[in-house]
Design an enzyme around this catalytic site. Structure first.
Site, PDB file in Angstrom:
ATOM      1  N   LYS A  66       0.830  -1.218   0.000  1.00 34.58           N
ATOM      2  CA  LYS A  66       0.000   0.000   0.000  1.00 34.58           C
ATOM      3  C   LYS A  66       0.856   1.256   0.000  1.00 34.58           C
ATOM      4  CE  LYS A  66      -4.410  -1.702   1.347  1.00 34.58           C
ATOM      5  NZ  LYS A  66      -5.636  -1.582   2.076  1.00 34.58           N
TER       6      LYS A  66
ATOM      7  N   LYS B 277      -5.154  -9.129  -6.657  1.00 37.31           N
ATOM      8  CA  LYS B 277      -6.331  -9.295  -5.796  1.00 37.31           C
ATOM      9  C   LYS B 277      -7.466  -8.357  -6.231  1.00 37.31           C
ATOM     10  CE  LYS B 277      -6.708  -7.416  -1.678  1.00 37.31           C
ATOM     11  NZ  LYS B 277      -7.236  -7.088  -0.357  1.00 37.31           N
TER      12      LYS B 277
ATOM     13  N   LYS C  38     -11.062  -2.828  -3.676  1.00 37.83           N
ATOM     14  CA  LYS C  38     -11.892  -1.620  -3.797  1.00 37.83           C
ATOM     15  C   LYS C  38     -11.128  -0.497  -4.457  1.00 37.83           C
ATOM     16  CE  LYS C  38     -13.715  -2.242   0.851  1.00 37.83           C
ATOM     17  NZ  LYS C  38     -12.534  -2.308   1.742  1.00 37.83           N
TER      18      LYS C  38
HETATM   19  N1  AQP Z   1     -10.071 -10.164  -3.093  1.00 37.07           N
HETATM   20  C1  AQP Z   1     -10.425 -10.671  -1.931  1.00 37.07           C
HETATM   21  N2  AQP Z   1     -10.690 -11.999  -1.808  1.00 37.07           N
HETATM   22  C2  AQP Z   1     -11.084 -12.525  -0.620  1.00 37.07           C
HETATM   23  N3  AQP Z   1     -11.238 -11.782   0.505  1.00 37.07           N
HETATM   24  C3  AQP Z   1     -10.993 -10.463   0.425  1.00 37.07           C
HETATM   25  N4  AQP Z   1     -11.049  -9.466   1.316  1.00 37.07           N
HETATM   26  C4  AQP Z   1     -10.707  -8.300   0.725  1.00 37.07           C
HETATM   27  N5  AQP Z   1     -10.417  -8.504  -0.559  1.00 37.07           N
HETATM   28  C5  AQP Z   1     -10.583  -9.832  -0.779  1.00 37.07           C
HETATM   29  C6  AQP Z   1     -11.455  -9.662   2.708  1.00 37.07           C
HETATM   30  O1  AQP Z   1     -12.535  -8.791   2.989  1.00 37.07           O
HETATM   31  C7  AQP Z   1     -12.452  -8.362   4.343  1.00 37.07           C
HETATM   32  C8  AQP Z   1     -12.555  -6.875   4.411  1.00 37.07           C
HETATM   33  O2  AQP Z   1     -11.441  -6.294   3.731  1.00 37.07           O
HETATM   34  P1  AQP Z   1     -11.173  -4.750   3.900  1.00 37.07           P
HETATM   35  O3  AQP Z   1     -12.084  -3.975   3.080  1.00 37.07           O
HETATM   36  O4  AQP Z   1     -11.199  -4.371   5.312  1.00 37.07           O
HETATM   37  O5  AQP Z   1      -9.694  -4.534   3.429  1.00 37.07           O
HETATM   38  P2  AQP Z   1      -8.873  -4.978   2.214  1.00 37.07           P
HETATM   39  O6  AQP Z   1      -8.454  -6.393   2.354  1.00 37.07           O
HETATM   40  O7  AQP Z   1      -7.749  -4.012   2.112  1.00 37.07           O
HETATM   41  O8  AQP Z   1      -9.869  -4.843   0.975  1.00 37.07           O
HETATM   42  P3  AQP Z   1      -9.632  -4.176  -0.385  1.00 37.07           P
HETATM   43  O9  AQP Z   1     -10.811  -4.348  -1.231  1.00 37.07           O
HETATM   44  O10 AQP Z   1      -8.339  -4.638  -0.964  1.00 37.07           O
HETATM   45  O11 AQP Z   1      -9.578  -2.658  -0.025  1.00 37.07           O
HETATM   46  P4  AQP Z   1      -8.547  -1.581  -0.423  1.00 37.07           P
HETATM   47  O12 AQP Z   1      -8.532  -1.579  -1.920  1.00 37.07           O
HETATM   48  O13 AQP Z   1      -9.122  -0.320   0.162  1.00 37.07           O
HETATM   49  O14 AQP Z   1      -7.248  -1.970   0.166  1.00 37.07           O
HETATM   50  C9  AQP Z   1     -11.123  -8.895   4.898  1.00 37.07           C
HETATM   51  O15 AQP Z   1     -11.375 -10.055   5.654  1.00 37.07           O
HETATM   52  C10 AQP Z   1     -10.346  -9.237   3.663  1.00 37.07           C
HETATM   53  O16 AQP Z   1      -9.443 -10.307   3.883  1.00 37.07           O
END
Ligand code: AQP
Length: 345
Positions: free
Chosen positions: A115, A207, A210
């Protein structure tokens, strides 16, 4: 876990549209665990501000994630749903954990490296300390089980290390205050099923996220049937037909991803999906995946829209959840303050 009441905690960041990865990796597990455990589900807004957020968009996102929880089937009356910033004990315990965790531990966290990117000097201190706050989120409820996607595995291991170091560092004080030989449990990650790491629809090696600039990389829970159909049809694939055995998915990340998504949505295995679609063309498989995705996600998107149209009701759910979470968190913090040696009211 011996000596600790089983309790589930997990959180989701309000950083934008929730997507299929969040749903399959985390939220479907949240829903299932309600039948067997006391569950606490948190919209982790303090985590969201580790990168810059627009205040109005953040407020909307907090309500949208709450709506998604409820639309997916989480019951905020039987369990606890709230946003993190309403329970100040998360930040309070995180400070203590900042003093327990070692720099070397945080230096190893791959999510910070990803990040922060190349401009690490410019990343916030909060982004770096994020895993200590995550440990506090879990342990302020002395939670024993944490359903998460694969990407959070390393942070969970850090939470376990912090719990153990706290228990060791304050061992005699923990015993003196009547908590035996361990105050914090070792929280167990629950990472299971065919979709623990859902990948981008545009690139099977990245992955689903968002923050990906391409909306075509993900299916949002708020997408309507047309948007879902378009994204699945445009999803990247390779020229080969689908294999009949799981081993044939090796080195075919896009095929593996779509089969995993289908298996998770249909509540079955990759093996079973390949038995049905193996040998066929992607166009046939994608048409079935569109139907399945629309059938599963369409009603969720509709219910989310209905819920966010009434923000006052969502806010009332969050306040009620924060009050109930706060009772547990304050009890933990009072004990922690005694154990650490603070004088308290
Ligand atoms: N691609 C994924 N596959 C499976 N699980 C996922 N999670 C996130 N992306 C995937 C799981 O969703 C929960 C909440 O995640 P989060 O929003 O708190 O944070 P993150 O993992 O950082 O999600 P993003 O979408 O990747 O957000 P950004 O882009 O803002 O960094 C967690 O249990 C996570 O494992």
């Amino acid at each position: 876990m011996a000596g600790f009441k089983e309790r589930v905690f997990s959180g989701v960041q309000p950083t934008g549209n929730l997507h299929l990865g969040n749903y399959l990796g985390a939220i479907t597990k949240f829903v299932a665990l309600q039948d067997t455990h006391d569950c606490i589900y948190c919209v982790v807004d303090l985590h969201a501000i580790t990168v810059q957020q627009d205040p109005d968009a953040l407020r909307n996102s907090i309500r949208e994630v709450t709506a998604a929880f409820i639309a997916c089937g989480i019951d905020p009356k039987k369990h606890i749903v709230f946003n993190q910033s309403q329970v100040p004990e998360h930040a309070e315990l995180a400070w203590i954990f900042n003093c327990v965790a070692r720099l070397g531990w945080l230096n190893r966290m791959t999510q910070f490296k990803e990040k922060a990117g190349k401009d690490r000097e410019n990343a916030s201190v909060g982004l770096y300390a994020y895993p200590a706050l995550m440990a506090a989120d879990i342990l302020v409820y002395r939670a024993t089980h944490v359903p998460v996607g694969e990407d959070q595995k390393q942070h969970l291991e850090l939470a376990r290390d912090i719990a153990q170091k706290f228990n060791n560092d304050f061992g005699p004080s923990i015993a003196k205050h009547g908590f035996g030989d361990a105050f914090f449990p070792q929280p167990e990650p629950l990472i299971q099923g065919p979709a623990t790491r859902v990948m981008s629809l545009r690139d099977g090696t990245k992955k689903m996220s968002k923050s990906d600039p391409s909306d075509y990389s993900r299916i949002n829970l708020s997408d309507d049937a047309d948007a879902i159909a378009q994204k699945v049809r445009k999803a990247k694939t390779d020229p080969e037909p689908l294999p009949s055995e799981e081993a044939g998915l090796e080195n075919r990340p896009e095929a593996d991803n779509l089969v995993g998504i289908y298996a998770a949505l249909a509540d079955t295995t990759r093996e079973a999906v390949l038995k049905e679609f193996g040998g066929g063309q992607f166009s046939t498989f994608k048409a079935a995946l569109v139907d399945l995705s629309v059938a599963k996600l369409g009603p969720i998107g509709g219910e989310m829209k209905r819920l966010v149209a009434d923000p006052a009701s969502i806010d009332a759910i969050l306040v009620d959840g924060a009050e109930r979470a706060g009772v547990i968190a304050r009890e933990t913090m009072n004990a922690v303050k005694d154990i650490v040696g603070f004088v308290r009211r």
